[in-house]
Design an enzyme around this catalytic site. Structure first.
Site, short mmCIF file in Angstrom:
data_model
loop_
_atom_site.label_atom_id
_atom_site.label_comp_id
_atom_site.label_asym_id
_atom_site.label_seq_id
_atom_site.Cartn_x
_atom_site.Cartn_y
_atom_site.Cartn_z
CD GLU A 167 -2.19 1.47 2.81
OE1 GLU A 167 -2.50 2.63 3.15
OE2 GLU A 167 -2.21 0.50 3.59
CG ASP A 198 0.09 7.01 -1.35
OD1 ASP A 198 -1.07 7.39 -1.59
OD2 ASP A 198 0.99 7.76 -0.94
CG ASP A 200 -5.71 1.20 3.02
OD1 ASP A 200 -5.59 2.36 2.59
OD2 ASP A 200 -5.89 0.93 4.22
CD GLU A 242 -3.38 4.16 -1.69
OE1 GLU A 242 -3.63 5.36 -1.83
OE2 GLU A 242 -3.00 3.67 -0.60
#
Length: 228
Positions: free
Chosen positions: A45, A49, A118, A121
């Site tokens: 995650e 991101d 989450d 990502e």
């Protein structure tokens, strides 16, 4: 590793066939199920991101050569925020293959924005590790394509816009009232009304007070701008 039928179907929906499917399995494993022998998706995650952020920043930078930083920033934030990632995850039915512990599964984890965002990502990071940045960026731009096209509307915060509308007409800020809360504890629905001092009002319902307030403000603002 042998790929299960549900993961294979998800790869088709995602638009990427993994050379190393273990990356995808980890990306879909929530911390409620993770263990020493089954890594969860938190590190992915973090990486995803950044891959998403760079992909989106570059796309916006090239899409509008005249936009200032002040114009680009809210567009960027609208495209990478958790709610948007969760919406993209729903587009490809990521929740169906999300690996959750029993407690999260029983509390409706497959529908939660936080978990879906989450995991989305993390899946981006898995694609990056599997095939590199160019492939990951192309995937992001494809999955987010419609949202990139409409980002000016999405970037406009409805509560702020409605407050500006009211102030421009000499009115005090809008007032938000909680009308009720329905549903079970793990999936509540909040009913919110927004009221202007001039009497106009709209209601909306969502899974959080913040989202319900935004939805009510958006509905009222759209009605006011239509002159209804």
């Amino acid at each position: 590793m042998k790929v299960a039928a549900d993961l294979s179907a998800f790869m088709d929906r995602l638009g990427h066939r993994f050379t190393t499917p273990e990356h995808l399995v980890r990306a879909l494993t929530h911390s409620s199920l993770g263990s020493a022998t089954r890594p969860d998706n938190q590190r992915l995650e973090f990486l995803g991101d950044r891959v998403l952020g760079l992909s989106m920043a570059e796309a916006l930078f090239h899409a509008d050569g005249r936009a200032s930083e002040g114009q680009l920033a809210p567009r960027f934030n609208a495209l990478v925020r958790k709610e948007t990632c969760a919406a993209v995850a729903r587009d490809i039915d990521l929740g169906a293959v999300l690996k959750l512990g029993r407690s999260e599964m029983m509390s409706g984890g497959r529908r939660k924005d936080a978990l879906l965002g989450d995991a989305m990502e993390a899946v981006i990071a898995a694609v990056y590790l599997d095939a590199g940045f160019e492939v990951a960026r192309a995937l992001v731009l494809r999955l987010w394509a419609a949202r990139i096209q409409s980002v000016d509307n999405d970037a406009r915060d409805p509560k702020t816009a409605l407050q500006e509308w009211a102030q421009a007409r000499g009115l005090p800020p809008p007032r938000y009232e909680t009308l009720g809360r329905d549903g079970p504890d793990h999936a509540p629905q909040f009913r919110i009304a927004v009221v202007l001092a001039s009497g106009e009002t709209e209601e909306a319902q969502a899974g959080s007070k913040r989202n319900a307030e935004q939805a009510a403000a958006k509905a009222l603002l759209e009605r006011l701008e239509r002159g209804a």
